[in-house]
Write a protein that holds these residues in place. Structure first.
Motif, PDB file in Angstrom:
ATOM      1  N   LEU A  81      42.260  45.508  49.763  1.00  0.00           N
ATOM      2  CA  LEU A  81      41.574  44.381  49.022  1.00  0.00           C
ATOM      3  C   LEU A  81      41.445  44.761  47.668  1.00  0.00           C
ATOM      4  CD1 LEU A  81      39.834  42.463  51.931  1.00  0.00           C
ATOM      5  CD2 LEU A  81      42.057  42.030  50.746  1.00  0.00           C
ATOM      6  N   LEU A  82      40.547  45.978  47.586  1.00  0.00           N
ATOM      7  CA  LEU A  82      39.931  46.120  46.391  1.00  0.00           C
ATOM      8  C   LEU A  82      41.186  46.498  45.288  1.00  0.00           C
ATOM      9  CD1 LEU A  82      37.319  46.919  44.959  1.00  0.00           C
ATOM     10  CD2 LEU A  82      37.801  49.118  45.117  1.00  0.00           C
ATOM     11  N   GLY A  83      42.064  47.098  45.675  1.00  0.00           N
ATOM     12  CA  GLY A  83      43.234  47.401  44.759  1.00  0.00           C
ATOM     13  C   GLY A  83      44.044  46.137  44.638  1.00  0.00           C
ATOM     14  N   ALA A  84      44.453  45.446  45.264  1.00  0.00           N
ATOM     15  CA  ALA A  84      44.966  44.151  45.154  1.00  0.00           C
ATOM     16  C   ALA A  84      43.945  43.177  44.183  1.00  0.00           C
ATOM     17  CB  ALA A  84      45.268  43.353  46.366  1.00  0.00           C
ATOM     18  N   ALA A  85      42.702  43.196  44.299  1.00  0.00           N
ATOM     19  CA  ALA A  85      41.837  42.207  43.496  1.00  0.00           C
ATOM     20  C   ALA A  85      42.009  42.876  42.337  1.00  0.00           C
ATOM     21  CB  ALA A  85      40.471  42.372  44.155  1.00  0.00           C
ATOM     22  N   LEU A  86      41.753  44.190  41.948  1.00  0.00           N
ATOM     23  CA  LEU A  86      41.751  44.645  40.513  1.00  0.00           C
ATOM     24  C   LEU A  86      43.196  44.401  39.917  1.00  0.00           C
ATOM     25  CD1 LEU A  86      40.374  48.354  41.251  1.00  0.00           C
ATOM     26  CD2 LEU A  86      39.329  46.457  39.707  1.00  0.00           C
ATOM     27  N   ARG A  87      44.380  44.332  40.396  1.00  0.00           N
ATOM     28  CA  ARG A  87      45.352  44.140  39.923  1.00  0.00           C
ATOM     29  C   ARG A  87      45.491  42.669  39.191  1.00  0.00           C
ATOM     30  NH1 ARG A  87      50.309  47.505  41.893  1.00  0.00           N
ATOM     31  NH2 ARG A  87      49.248  49.277  42.370  1.00  0.00           N
ATOM     32  N   PHE A  88      44.962  41.789  40.461  1.00  0.00           N
ATOM     33  CA  PHE A  88      45.042  40.374  39.709  1.00  0.00           C
ATOM     34  C   PHE A  88      43.776  40.297  38.763  1.00  0.00           C
ATOM     35  CE2 PHE A  88      46.910  39.400  43.908  1.00  0.00           C
ATOM     36  CZ  PHE A  88      48.018  38.942  43.334  1.00  0.00           C
ATOM     37  N   LEU A  89      42.769  41.022  38.882  1.00  0.00           N
ATOM     38  CA  LEU A  89      41.715  40.734  37.584  1.00  0.00           C
ATOM     39  C   LEU A  89      42.046  41.365  36.309  1.00  0.00           C
ATOM     40  CD1 LEU A  89      38.109  41.952  39.041  1.00  0.00           C
ATOM     41  CD2 LEU A  89      38.718  39.888  37.671  1.00  0.00           C
ATOM     42  N   ALA A  90      42.999  42.406  36.542  1.00  0.00           N
ATOM     43  CA  ALA A  90      43.481  43.253  35.494  1.00  0.00           C
ATOM     44  C   ALA A  90      44.404  42.225  34.629  1.00  0.00           C
ATOM     45  CB  ALA A  90      44.347  44.339  35.614  1.00  0.00           C
ATOM     46  N   CYS A  91      45.320  41.361  35.412  1.00  0.00           N
ATOM     47  CA  CYS A  91      46.463  40.336  34.945  1.00  0.00           C
ATOM     48  C   CYS A  91      45.683  39.067  34.472  1.00  0.00           C
ATOM     49  CB  CYS A  91      47.172  40.027  36.413  1.00  0.00           C
ATOM     50  SG  CYS A  91      48.400  38.897  35.602  1.00  0.00           S
ATOM     51  N   ALA A  92      44.535  38.696  35.075  1.00  0.00           N
ATOM     52  CA  ALA A  92      43.730  37.568  34.450  1.00  0.00           C
ATOM     53  C   ALA A  92      43.146  37.834  33.126  1.00  0.00           C
ATOM     54  CB  ALA A  92      42.684  37.161  35.501  1.00  0.00           C
ATOM     55  N   ALA A  93      42.705  39.152  33.128  1.00  0.00           N
ATOM     56  CA  ALA A  93      41.820  39.483  31.907  1.00  0.00           C
ATOM     57  C   ALA A  93      42.909  39.699  30.687  1.00  0.00           C
ATOM     58  CB  ALA A  93      41.397  41.018  32.062  1.00  0.00           C
ATOM     59  N   ALA A  94      44.041  40.121  31.073  1.00  0.00           N
ATOM     60  CA  ALA A  94      45.289  40.414  30.008  1.00  0.00           C
ATOM     61  C   ALA A  94      45.486  38.880  29.521  1.00  0.00           C
ATOM     62  CB  ALA A  94      46.448  41.043  30.378  1.00  0.00           C
ATOM     63  N   CYS A  95      45.793  38.147  30.422  1.00  0.00           N
ATOM     64  CA  CYS A  95      46.094  36.619  29.961  1.00  0.00           C
ATOM     65  C   CYS A  95      44.969  35.907  29.331  1.00  0.00           C
ATOM     66  CB  CYS A  95      46.432  35.687  31.112  1.00  0.00           C
ATOM     67  SG  CYS A  95      47.707  36.235  32.119  1.00  0.00           S
ATOM     68  N   ALA A  96      43.737  36.192  29.683  1.00  0.00           N
ATOM     69  CA  ALA A  96      42.510  35.568  28.957  1.00  0.00           C
ATOM     70  C   ALA A  96      42.598  36.074  27.502  1.00  0.00           C
ATOM     71  CB  ALA A  96      41.276  35.939  29.876  1.00  0.00           C
ATOM     72  N   ALA A  97      42.674  37.674  27.297  1.00  0.00           N
ATOM     73  CA  ALA A  97      42.548  38.014  26.030  1.00  0.00           C
ATOM     74  C   ALA A  97      43.771  37.507  25.186  1.00  0.00           C
ATOM     75  CB  ALA A  97      42.834  39.497  26.161  1.00  0.00           C
ATOM     76  N   LEU A  98      44.964  37.181  25.763  1.00  0.00           N
ATOM     77  CA  LEU A  98      45.970  36.728  24.892  1.00  0.00           C
ATOM     78  C   LEU A  98      45.572  35.170  24.538  1.00  0.00           C
ATOM     79  CD1 LEU A  98      49.174  37.572  26.844  1.00  0.00           C
ATOM     80  CD2 LEU A  98      48.601  38.373  24.387  1.00  0.00           C
ATOM     81  N   LEU A  99      44.986  34.488  25.307  1.00  0.00           N
ATOM     82  CA  LEU A  99      44.724  33.022  25.085  1.00  0.00           C
ATOM     83  C   LEU A  99      43.634  33.201  23.891  1.00  0.00           C
ATOM     84  CD1 LEU A  99      44.638  31.146  28.187  1.00  0.00           C
ATOM     85  CD2 LEU A  99      46.127  30.835  26.586  1.00  0.00           C
ATOM     86  N   ALA A 100      42.565  34.100  24.122  1.00  0.00           N
ATOM     87  CA  ALA A 100      41.585  34.167  23.320  1.00  0.00           C
ATOM     88  C   ALA A 100      41.813  34.579  22.038  1.00  0.00           C
ATOM     89  CB  ALA A 100      40.610  35.115  23.999  1.00  0.00           C
TER      90      ALA A 100
END
Lengths: 148, 258
Positions: A97-116
């Motif tokens: 669960l932690l691994g999967a959550a970290l992957r989604f978090l990293a993906c979300a962070a990358a998208c947020a950084a691109l938008l910001a």
């Protein structure tokens, strides 16, 4: 050093390290090759432009291959772990669960950084996210089936 | 670079520094190999044990990435890996020159890889079949452009191997030289030794902080980069050899082996 049976991780590291440089170098090689062919054959601008086109194409073909390998490998990992976790019955293990959550978090962070940073438009992100998962799920499922 | 970097401690007249220190790496590796293999035993100890562990790591990686048919290429891959690693680490010794911080050395390594994997591919599949692999599994009207695209991406491989290693090593040297020169470690030390009380406090404390920063942060970073770049070079070599051995048609059959 190398965990046996987990070869895709090492391959992925190798592929990952080539992405940025190859994209640039393929373009430069295409351009330079066309330039020198132009000088040799006396067809001033044409071969250079064609070479540039081929170089860019080569760069993106390589980029696409690497990303496909990484994305499919990533998704394959997810499917294999998910099926293992659900097959075992009860609750999925915390590490998974932690691994999967970290992957989604990293993906979300990358998208947020691109938008910001203003490099991505929200509409483009939405379009990408509607197209990408379908292709990825299909390829990942196929790869996971082959791997089993 | 020559302006801000200290000259190496020994030079051979008429021979470029990176060649001299390539020979030094050669001597070091030969000496270690000689010491390790001088008295071979079934139950290894000391240098033999160390070298066997290192080579087994290489072999494990080869088995993982290429498969068992990659075993014959262990000498090539391990030699390249050990040479690059020792050359990278040599540049961390004060007064030495890292051969891999010179474009000629890294280009030589990359060209060896380039010709080796094509030779391996041609010998394995024959020249015609190997060239057909370049066109890949695409419709006939795409085969011509695909061949050119593959040609370009194969040419990009040695270039990217060369530039990645060279850039990382030279970048580390420039960083270190900047620390010493631009941030003024020399000046701080000179100030501390000048005699005044203020100079002793500011220069001494500043110099100590700088030295701690370099030894505690920059050097570990450079050691990490040395290992990482050697590993990446070796890993890419293995990927290229694996691609040449398998060919593109074998991708679909790969799943059957696992």
């Amino acid at each position: 050093m190398a965990p046996t049976g987990d070869q895709s991780a090492w391959k992925a590291l190798g592929e990952l390290s080539t992405i940025g440089l190859t994209l640039v170098l393929a373009t430069v090689i295409g351009l330079a090759g066309g330039y020198f062919l132009d000088h040799w054959l006396g067809t001033k601008p044409w071969l250079m432009l064609i070479g540039l086109g081929f170089g860019i194409a080569a760069g993106f073909v390589n980029l696409f291959r690497s990303v496909k390998l990484l994305a499919v490998g990533n998704f394959r990992w997810l499917v294999v772990r998910a099926s293992a976790a659900t097959a075992a019955g009860i609750a999925p293990p915390a590490a998974w669960l932690l691994g999967a959550a970290l992957r989604f978090l990293a993906c979300a962070a990358a998208c947020a950084a691109l938008l910001a940073a203003g490099w991505g438009h929200p509409l483009g992100l939405v379009a990408g996210f509607t197209v990408l998962p379908c292709a990825l799920v299909a390829r990942g499922l196929a790869a996971a089936r082959e791997g089993d | 670079m020559e302006i801000i970097e200290h000259p190496p401690i020994f030079r051979l007249p008429g021979i470029p520094d990176h060649v001299t220190y390539t020979w030094l790496v050669l001597v070091i590796l030969s000496a270690v190999a000689f010491v390790a293999s001088r008295n071979l035993q079934l139950v290894p100890r000391g240098a033999q044990n160390l070298l066997e562990v290192v080579l087994e790591q290489f072999q494990g990686l080869i088995d993982d990435v290429i498969g068992h048919e990659g075993r014959p290429y262990l000498p090539l891959i391990a030699t390249l890996g050990l040479f690059i690693l020792v050359a990278n680490l040599l540049s961390l010794v004060p007064g030495m020159v890292g051969p891999t911080a010179n474009l000629n050395t890294t280009a030589a390594c990359a060209l060896v890889v380039f010709f080796a994997y094509h030779y391996i591919g041609v010998r394995k599949h024959g020249p015609i079949t190997y060239l057909k692999h370049f066109m890949g599994p695409v419709p006939w009207w795409l085969k011509g452009p695909m061949f050119v695209i593959e040609l370009i991406s194969h040419l990009a491989r040695p270039l990217s191997l060369t530039l990645r290693l060279f850039g990382n090593m030279l970048g580390g040297h420039i960083l270190l030289a900047m620390m010493f020169f631009l941030m003024g470690l020399d000046g701080l030390l000179g100030w501390a030794l000048h005699g005044g009380a203020a100079g002793a406090i500011v220069g001494g404390v500043g110099g100590a902080v700088m030295a701690a920063f370099i030894v505690g942060f920059i050097y570990p970073l450079k050691i990490l980069v040395s290992f990482l770049q050697a590993f990446i070079f070796v890993m890419l070599t293995m990927l290229y050899i694996s691609g040449a051995v398998e060919g593109h048609e074998a991708e679909g059959h790969e799943a059957e082996h696992h």
